[in-house]
Write an enzyme that holds these catalytic residues in place. Sequence first.
Site, mmCIF file in Angstrom:
data_model
loop_
_atom_site.group_PDB
_atom_site.id
_atom_site.type_symbol
_atom_site.label_atom_id
_atom_site.label_comp_id
_atom_site.label_asym_id
_atom_site.label_seq_id
_atom_site.Cartn_x
_atom_site.Cartn_y
_atom_site.Cartn_z
ATOM 1 N N ASN A 9 0.867 -1.174 0.000
ATOM 2 C CA ASN A 9 0.000 0.000 0.000
ATOM 3 C C ASN A 9 0.908 1.230 0.000
ATOM 4 O O ASN A 9 1.483 1.578 1.026
ATOM 5 C CB ASN A 9 -0.900 -0.011 1.242
ATOM 6 N N LYS A 11 0.137 4.280 -0.320
ATOM 7 C CA LYS A 11 -0.484 5.476 0.265
ATOM 8 C C LYS A 11 -0.195 6.694 -0.632
ATOM 9 O O LYS A 11 -0.134 6.553 -1.837
ATOM 10 C CB LYS A 11 -0.017 5.658 1.710
ATOM 11 N N HIS A 94 -9.339 1.155 4.860
ATOM 12 C CA HIS A 94 -8.063 1.400 5.546
ATOM 13 C C HIS A 94 -8.283 2.356 6.719
ATOM 14 O O HIS A 94 -9.070 3.297 6.627
ATOM 15 C CB HIS A 94 -7.030 1.975 4.576
ATOM 16 N N GLU A 96 -6.638 4.744 7.779
ATOM 17 C CA GLU A 96 -6.411 6.162 7.467
ATOM 18 C C GLU A 96 -7.638 6.770 6.790
ATOM 19 O O GLU A 96 -7.941 7.942 6.975
ATOM 20 C CB GLU A 96 -5.141 6.301 6.602
ATOM 21 N N GLU A 166 -5.273 -4.870 10.397
ATOM 22 C CA GLU A 166 -4.219 -3.887 10.615
ATOM 23 C C GLU A 166 -4.482 -3.143 11.921
ATOM 24 O O GLU A 166 -5.237 -2.159 11.937
ATOM 25 C CB GLU A 166 -4.183 -2.878 9.463
ATOM 26 N N GLY A 172 2.809 2.205 10.781
ATOM 27 C CA GLY A 172 3.779 3.294 10.637
ATOM 28 C C GLY A 172 4.484 3.648 11.938
ATOM 29 O O GLY A 172 5.146 4.676 12.016
ATOM 30 N N SER A 212 3.686 -2.279 10.264
ATOM 31 C CA SER A 212 5.134 -2.356 10.480
ATOM 32 C C SER A 212 5.748 -3.718 10.126
ATOM 33 O O SER A 212 6.657 -4.186 10.816
ATOM 34 C CB SER A 212 5.483 -1.952 11.923
ATOM 35 N N GLY A 234 5.171 1.286 4.657
ATOM 36 C CA GLY A 234 6.495 1.886 4.470
ATOM 37 C C GLY A 234 7.493 0.998 3.725
ATOM 38 O O GLY A 234 8.178 1.459 2.798
#
Length: 249
Positions: A9, A11, A94, A96, A166, A172, A212, A234
């Site tokens: 992902n 982002k 998600h 976010e 998640e 993150g 992570s 990430g």
Amino acid sequence: MRNKIVAGNWKMNKDLTGTEALLEELSAKLPDTNAKVMVSPTFVNLANAVQKLKDSKIEVIAQNMHFAENGAYTGEISANMLLNIGINTVIIGHSERRAYFGETDEILSKKVKAALANNMQVMFCFGEELEDRKSGNHFNLVESQLKNALFDLDLAAWPNIILAYEPVWAIGTGETASPEQAQEMHAFIRKTIAEAFDTDIAENVSILYGGSVKPGNAEEIFSKPDVDGGLIGGASLVADDFIAIVKAI
Ligand code: 13P
């Protein structure tokens, strides 16, 4: 049969030049694997990414979509627009999107239904906040997220669903759920689905872990019996890290 999946992902990262460079490196370095490998660049670069990966086994997926077919929804993207450029899978729910864009279970339920109605595959994300885990409410919370968005689906919809657990506190932050915490929650998710639908559905749905995941912890997390792969943030932006995670599965 559930699939092993590693999905990146991206982002809101990577412009066109960066997207092309990363896709080129990923294609060149992709190992021979039975796992499905997916990447999700930002909307503006999706069509380009599909073209770039047309001879690759890496699938391009979208990070979001709207539930309406078309209309006055400034800034939004429909299922058909995605299908039209060769995108068949979309991430929905998600954390976010839930936290920063006000996406409620009700909205997510509509999005899931719209994607399925267009024969798209849905990667449905959910997971608890730190306070839920601290107060021991994490199982209830996850169950209600699943129930509110997915439990009124037909049995026939399930082959088109991928789940991605998640925990928000692990996204993150560098702090990952331990392999045991991931396994415990994934087993709970499978049991919850078995109770709401049936054992076959529960056994066949792929449940990814996200939060992570890095080259150094992927193998241990993926070794757990109910963890079928990962949704990577990430580390999916660095070709060698993402490839190492693909190798770990
Ligand atoms: P990180 O891997 O950066 O923690 O992000 C996880 C994630 O949100 C994937 O969707």
